[in-house]
Design a protein around this motif. Structure first.
Motif, PDB file in Angstrom:
ATOM      1  N   HIS A  80       7.469   3.694  -3.526  1.00 23.72           N
ATOM      2  CA  HIS A  80       6.033   3.574  -3.812  1.00 23.72           C
ATOM      3  C   HIS A  80       5.400   2.450  -3.000  1.00 23.72           C
ATOM      4  N   LEU A  81       5.750   2.386  -1.739  1.00 23.31           N
ATOM      5  CA  LEU A  81       5.216   1.343  -0.865  1.00 23.31           C
ATOM      6  C   LEU A  81       4.235   1.970   0.102  1.00 23.31           C
ATOM      7  N   LYS A 104       5.697  -8.589   2.564  1.00 24.59           N
ATOM      8  CA  LYS A 104       5.896  -7.236   3.104  1.00 24.59           C
ATOM      9  C   LYS A 104       7.182  -7.198   3.937  1.00 24.59           C
ATOM     10  N   MET A 124       9.926  -6.692   1.698  1.00 24.29           N
ATOM     11  CA  MET A 124      10.021  -5.279   1.299  1.00 24.29           C
ATOM     12  C   MET A 124      10.760  -4.489   2.377  1.00 24.29           C
ATOM     13  N   THR A 143      11.710 -15.054  -3.729  1.00 24.40           N
ATOM     14  CA  THR A 143      10.325 -15.341  -4.100  1.00 24.40           C
ATOM     15  C   THR A 143       9.829 -16.666  -3.541  1.00 24.40           C
ATOM     16  N   SER A 195       0.994 -12.477  -6.929  1.00 25.54           N
ATOM     17  CA  SER A 195       0.863 -11.016  -6.974  1.00 25.54           C
ATOM     18  C   SER A 195       1.945 -10.359  -6.122  1.00 25.54           C
ATOM     19  N   GLU A 196       2.333 -11.050  -5.068  1.00 28.46           N
ATOM     20  CA  GLU A 196       3.406 -10.503  -4.243  1.00 28.46           C
ATOM     21  C   GLU A 196       4.719 -10.488  -5.032  1.00 28.46           C
ATOM     22  N   ASP A 216       4.976 -10.108  -8.245  1.00 28.84           N
ATOM     23  CA  ASP A 216       4.891  -8.971  -9.161  1.00 28.84           C
ATOM     24  C   ASP A 216       5.308  -7.691  -8.447  1.00 28.84           C
ATOM     25  N   GLU A 217       4.781  -7.543  -7.232  1.00 22.82           N
ATOM     26  CA  GLU A 217       5.092  -6.373  -6.430  1.00 22.82           C
ATOM     27  C   GLU A 217       6.602  -6.262  -6.206  1.00 22.82           C
ATOM     28  N   LEU A 218       7.197  -7.404  -5.841  1.00 20.99           N
ATOM     29  CA  LEU A 218       8.632  -7.446  -5.578  1.00 20.99           C
ATOM     30  C   LEU A 218       9.412  -7.080  -6.836  1.00 20.99           C
ATOM     31  N   ASN A 274       8.500  -5.324  -9.351  1.00 20.82           N
ATOM     32  CA  ASN A 274       8.385  -3.893  -9.653  1.00 20.82           C
ATOM     33  C   ASN A 274       9.433  -3.095  -8.901  1.00 20.82           C
ATOM     34  N   ILE A 275       9.578  -3.422  -7.625  1.00 16.53           N
ATOM     35  CA  ILE A 275      10.575  -2.723  -6.808  1.00 16.53           C
ATOM     36  C   ILE A 275      11.972  -2.980  -7.375  1.00 16.53           C
TER      37      ILE A 275
END
Lengths: 313, 512
Positions: free
Chosen positions: B131-132, B147, B150, B170, B176-177, B179-181, B183-184
């Motif tokens: 979902h990227l 990114k 990712m 991290t 927010s980045e 959070d994104e990480l 999630n993955i």
């Protein structure tokens, strides 16, 4: 970006010199520029590969010399068929490049030092092998005509562009394909961008580096054959200093000395800028000493433009 | 519990005779996020580098899915399905995302011709499953660090990894980045991947991890369930050491005269609103984890790096410092954490190093260096600092770490600076030399010099400082008096991420 800049600079030079001198934009003079670019351009193609990989090759000028001398030895002294003699000349360059590659990749000698050593070795070898005398190709007039006749002129009358120029463009097209379409080109960029990361990705960095220097040597060998054909002789003292013009052409063309960035198109444009500049200044009767001063400044300014561009990014 | 995905037992590793790991243990279940924590130098990274084949172990056993395995190199680890994402990202900036992911195993025509369409397509598929929303043709240099991270994760997934090790993923990311990480990472966990998460940020553990393994000084301490353990408990497990538990020897209290005041120092995203003051005769400790911004503060004050905003006052007077030369003129000296690179000219002799920063004082009328006088001065300081050297003409590189440090100190004493910033003054110095350096620092304060001491060793900070400034992520999260400072309280402040003190409450930096 740098490529556009370089191309723009080339156009400006052409327009400027055309206005300044009526003799500049004549057919013969433009052919002269093209011919002058051929040797330096071919050398610069190989240097482009090496610099993109994060290295440097100072030996291309004298590898050119020794390749030309060996071509003379093969064709004139040993009476080999011309094609075989030419191949031998090119492979001589390849061998020198291979040795460079092994010394750099396996013995971990910095490229600057390794190729500086090769510069002197090949310079000396060229003199020893030739016995300090030029080797002429008078028995084989076809050899010279291979470079100086014009296939294009036969197809399109009056457009007598010598074959040597054609060789440059063919070599450039091949180099461009290798750089952009093959694994070799990809790893070349990868090594120049981050050698350690490339190694950790399971790429045999040492082997590819040897390949890069070998390729550079092959181009120097080709340039040696071309210059020998053009001059109808192998001059054992010619070639020293050519490496700096080749490096300058590469850098003006936007290839980054820190590696990972660069293009063949840029290098070809860079080579044309240098020969146009030399030619134009000569037509304007600028003394040769001053021509050197101007060329020197241009190289530094080109790199400065590159630094400014990077900083803005 | 089911059979562990990875089990490491009795792992021993030493570097040039020093135990980096001693009988260490680690266990990872499939579909688990397992945090590995400990202070700097506890052995976390070493442990994971062994698992990923970067280092080889001296002793111990590694089991992968119940079978004993040897992992002699990174390739072998990759083969087993163990991927590591190093702290330093290993990407080639000039290549595109897809080119990076498939480096070394590009699909080819006739063995040499590349097919970039195919790797772009494969990468796009990979990103879809994660979902990227990233274009595989983007150059890596144009991506943010998050990114890029990712991309590294995608790369390891493309190997079908079952174990994913992330070393401080991290550290360079925004809220927010992160959070994104996360999630993955959670998606991966749901797919049964075992994830090792090395982190200094303890708040994160609660958010993301299932279990925590604590290491300290190369020893395995314990593995606990995150949900059943408090952060305070984890901190005490991390710091509970006994080696340096000598009673702190604090010099007498300094005067109230402020010699240096820093107001609203700001430097990009590295330093945010740094304000503090230094009193005459005081040792002000700077504690925090690696990358907290302590060295950046020192370098900004010393004029070695440019800063965006901030005011400096020396003895109440506003001063401009934009170069080390100006800093020295205002009586500020900086002793770098990297002695060999920034503090000493190691190829020169002791005498020359001592007088280097103040050569101007030794020039005679026609601008020659007065050799006799430099020798005398060097002699004086070598004696008073007790520098152990066969002669003043000895090249500095042949001295021990402790004596090198003394030469640097001598250099700044000759320059006669009032304010000395010590960055990790005892790094790489043995215990005996350490206490000599401590004594020296105390002597200096007695002579009225003021000292800022940056140190990553908590016992050292506690033992030496009158007050302790604690930093986290470029902010000052607390200033403690010696009496209130404990390892636990410092650790807590040092791991206090942005979420706790809302950044909105911090006033904007004053105009310079």
């Amino acid at each position: 970006m740098q490529r556009l800049l370089a191309f723009g600079a080339l156009i400006i030079l052409f327009v400027g010199f055309s206005i300044a001198s009526p003799y500049f934009l004549t057919f013969d003079n433009v052919i002269g520029i093209l011919l002058a670019t051929a040797v330096n351009g071919i050398l610069a193609l190989g240097v482009t590969f090496v610099i993109i990989s994060g290295g440097i090759d100072l030996s291309v000028g004298t590898v050119l010399t020794v390749s030309a001398v060996m071509t003379g030895v093969f064709i004139t002294n040993n009476h080999w068929p011309i094609w075989l003699g030419m191949l031998g000349g090119i492979l001589t360059g390849g061998l020198a490049g291979f040795v460079n590659g092994v010394v750099i990749a396996k013995m971990k000698i910095p490229p600057f030092i390794a190729t500086l050593g090769m510069l002197n070795v090949t310079k000396g070898l060229a003199l020893v092998i030739s016995g300090l005398k030029p080797i002429y190709f008078n028995d084989t007039p076809i050899f010279r005509s291979l470079a100086m006749d014009s296939i294009i002129g036969q197809v399109i009358p009056k457009l007598d562009i010598p074959n040597a120029v054609l060789v440059l463009f063919m070599a450039a097209i091949i180099a461009n394909l290798i750089l952009s379409k093959t694994v070799f080109g990809r790893y070349n960029f990868a090594i120049g961008s981050n050698e350690e990361a490339t190694r950790l990705s399971g790429v045999n960095v040492d082997a590819w580096k040897i390949g890069v220097y070998t390729l550079c040597g092959l181009f120097a060998g080709l340039a040696g054959v071309v210059i020998a054909a053009r001059l109808n002789s192998a001059q054992p003292a010619l070639g020293a200093g050519y490496e700096l013009d080749a490096i300058a052409a590469t850098v003006i063309g936007g290839t980054s000395l820190s590696g990972g960035e660069g293009s063949i198109v840029g290098t070809v444009i860079g080579a044309f800028i240098i020969s146009t500049l030399t030619n134009g200044l000569r037509i304007l009767s600028v003394p040769q000493e001053l021509q050197l001063v101007v060329t020197g400044c241009i190289v530094v300014l080109a790199v400065y433009a590159d630094i400014l561009r990077r900083r803005r990014k | 519990m089911s059979e562990p995905l990875v089990l490491m037992e009795g792992i021993v590793k030493s570097f040039s005779g020093v135990h980096a790991l001693n009988q260490c243990r680690f266990e990872l279940q499939p579909g688990e996020i397992h945090a590995l924590v400990g202070e700097n130098g506890a052995g976390k990274s070493t442990m994971m580098k062994i698992l990923s084949g970067v280092y080889s172990k001296d002793a111990g056993k590694i089991y992968f899915k119940g079978k004993e395995v040897e992992i002699p190199n990174p390739r072998a680890a990759q083969h087993l399905g163990i991927s590591i994402i190093h702290q330093e990202l290993n990407l080639m900036n000039h290549l595109t995302i897809a080119q990076n992911i498939f480096i070394g195993r590009e699909p080819r025509t006739a063995k040499i011709i590349l097919n970039d369409d195919e790797i772009n397509r494969k990468t796009a598929e990979l990103f879809k499953s994660m979902h990227l929303a990233l274009d595989p043709r983007t150059k890596v240099a144009d991506l943010t660090v998050a990114k890029q991270q990712m991309v590294e994760i995608a790369k390891s997934l493309s190997f079908n990894s079952e174990v994913l090790i992330m070393d401080e993923p991290t550290a360079a990311l925004t809220e927010s980045e992160i959070d994104e990480l996360f999630n993955i990472i959670r998606q991966l966990r749901a797919k049964g991947v075992g994830i090792v998460h090395i982190s200094h940020r303890l708040e994160e553990l609660k958010q993301i991890s299932d279990r925590v393994t604590v290491m300290r000084d190369g020893q395995y301490i314990d593995t606990v369930k995150t949900s059943e353990t408090s952060i305070d408990k984890i901190i005490s497990m991390m710091v509970g050491r006994t080696i340096y538990e000598t009673s702190p020897e604090l010099p007498e209290n300094p005067s109230q005269e402020v010699v240096l005041e820093v107001k609203n120092l700001q430097q990009g995203s590295l330093l945010k609103d740094i304000s503090f003051s230094l009193k005459k005769g005081e040792i002000l400790g700077f504690a925090g984890l690696m990358g907290a911004g302590r060295t950046e503060v020192a370098r900004a004050i010393f004029g070695a790096d440019p800063y965006d905003a901030g005011e400096f006052y020396v003895k109440g007077k506003r001063v401009q410092i934009h170069s080390p030369q100006q800093a020295v003129q205002h009586g500020i000296g900086y002793l770098s954490e990297d002695r060999k690179r920034c503090g000493l000219t190691v190829g020169m002799d002791v005498k020359d190093n001592i007088v280097l920063a103040s050569l101007k004082k030794f020039l005679n009328a026609i601008g020659w260096v007065n050799m006799a006088q430099t020798t005398l001065t060097a002699q004086k300081y070598a004696q008073s600092l007790n520098i152990k050297t066969p002669s003043l003409d000895q090249k500095v590189k042949f001295l021990s770490g402790g004596n090198q440090q003394k030469v640097v100190i001598g250099k700044w004493l000759v320059a006669d600076t009032e304010i000395l910033i010590f960055d990790e003054p005892t790094r790489g110095i043995d215990v005996g030399a350490k206490s000599e350096i401590y004594k020296l620092l105390n002597d200096l304060t007695r002579q009225g010099k003021s000292i800022i001491m940056i140190s990553s060793e908590l016992p050292e900070v506690l033992r030496m400082s009158h007050r302790v400034v604690v930093m986290c992520e470029g902010r000052i999260t607390g200033i403690l008096n010696a009496g209130d400072a404990t390892q636990e309280s410092i650790m807590k402040l040092a791991t206090q991420r942005g979420g706790i003190i809302s950044t909105n409450l911090i006033p904007e930096a004053g105009r310079a």
